[in-house]
Design an enzyme around this catalytic site. Sequence first.
Site, PDB file in Angstrom:
ATOM      1  N   GLN A 136      -5.220  -1.873   9.292  1.00 14.20           N
ATOM      2  CA  GLN A 136      -5.044  -3.210   8.714  1.00 14.20           C
ATOM      3  C   GLN A 136      -5.658  -4.267   9.638  1.00 14.20           C
ATOM      4  O   GLN A 136      -5.346  -4.330  10.822  1.00 14.20           O
ATOM      5  CB  GLN A 136      -3.544  -3.474   8.510  1.00 14.20           C
ATOM      6  CG  GLN A 136      -3.218  -4.756   7.772  1.00 14.20           C
ATOM      7  CD  GLN A 136      -3.716  -4.753   6.327  1.00 14.20           C
ATOM      8  OE1 GLN A 136      -3.512  -3.821   5.582  1.00 14.20           O
ATOM      9  NE2 GLN A 136      -4.398  -5.828   5.946  1.00 14.20           N
ATOM     10  N   LYS A 191       0.843  -1.195   0.000  1.00 12.06           N
ATOM     11  CA  LYS A 191       0.000   0.000   0.000  1.00 12.06           C
ATOM     12  C   LYS A 191       0.884   1.254   0.000  1.00 12.06           C
ATOM     13  O   LYS A 191       0.623   2.199  -0.741  1.00 12.06           O
ATOM     14  CB  LYS A 191      -0.941  -0.009   1.205  1.00 12.06           C
ATOM     15  CG  LYS A 191      -2.130  -0.930   0.971  1.00 12.06           C
ATOM     16  CD  LYS A 191      -2.903  -1.264   2.222  1.00 12.06           C
ATOM     17  CE  LYS A 191      -3.905  -2.370   1.910  1.00 12.06           C
ATOM     18  NZ  LYS A 191      -4.437  -3.036   3.092  1.00 12.06           N
ATOM     19  N   ASP A 234     -11.893   2.463   3.569  1.00 10.32           N
ATOM     20  CA  ASP A 234     -12.236   1.043   3.475  1.00 10.32           C
ATOM     21  C   ASP A 234     -13.745   0.839   3.355  1.00 10.32           C
ATOM     22  O   ASP A 234     -14.206  -0.246   3.023  1.00 10.32           O
ATOM     23  CB  ASP A 234     -11.767   0.330   4.757  1.00 10.32           C
ATOM     24  CG  ASP A 234     -10.565  -0.541   4.508  1.00 10.32           C
ATOM     25  OD1 ASP A 234     -10.323  -0.917   3.348  1.00 10.32           O
ATOM     26  OD2 ASP A 234      -9.864  -0.863   5.490  1.00 10.32           O
TER      27      ASP A 234
END
Length: 285
Positions: free
Chosen positions: A99, A55, A122
């Site tokens: 995460q 990422k 997200d």
Amino acid sequence: MDVMTLIDGKKVSAEIKEQVAAETGRLQQQTGKVPGLAVVLVGEDPASAVYVKNKNKTCANMGFQSFSHTLAADTEEKELLKLIAELNANPEVNGILVQLPLPAHINAPKVLEAVDPKKDVDGFHPVNVGILTSGGNGPAPCTPAGIIAMLDFYKIGIEGKQAVILGRSNIVGKPIASLLLKRHATVTICHSRTRDLPAVARSADILVAAIGKPRFVTPDMVKEGAVVIDVGINRVDGKLVGDVDFEKEVEKAAFITPVPGGVGPMTIAMLMKNTLNAFKKANNL
Ligand code: NAP
């Protein structure tokens, strides 16, 4: 099926990332600012560490600013919440990604709810889940958003189609159902208690498999000419395989995503797109 098209997720993902990088460059010239993505990792899970590294690398390629925070596995929940509050308050941070999975002593839903919904790239915050299910325009979870982007890239019509989704998770099954419904498909969601799942699956024009069981979908579950989207990532004898018995399915499907190289590469591209969109909203662009 005479002609089967393989859906190339790497190609679609590369094209989306190229568009995001080009728009970022233009907006930087216009405003002097770039999108910022903060990635928070708690603990030393090796797979998560690889995802975070990728990422950060993709952020650099897009021209984004990246903020990487790696915390020890025994970090207290309140420390993590303090960091999230700081990132929420930082105007240079447009997207915050925590995460998953988080260590067991941390309440994951509480942490995800602490992220400012405007920075929730997200699409997991309950506010954004609500916006998505009520048909609004919020950040959609990246993997399902990537599936829609692939269908659009290949000009596969969604409106009026029978879509069957195998799996009802919050990260794939439910949000892809909302996105397909928003695009006017007739949507059925199957799960472990579904009766005669093969018969339901056979009714699908668009079949999305997201259950996490290697080669679960066999040709008897697929209608001739269906579009088959395989979200599954399973490791079998050191090899990555999907939820679809790909070798056998190829004969019947009109379009099919391979594993690897199908849905997988789309997730990160959509994360970058969600971050760019959050940056644009924050700066009224
Ligand atoms: P999950 O949270 O484990 O959910 C699995 C779903 O499948 C559940 O709804 C479960 O039903 C259903 N299911 C399990 N066994 C079944 C069976 N025998 N018959 C019918 N339904 C069954 O999984 P997930 O997080 O959505 O992930 C699914 C797969 O996608 C995994 O392989 C994962 O690695 C992969 N994935 C890939 C990406 C990507 O490509 N970027 C992203 C996310 C996930 P119940 O609800 O009834 O238990």
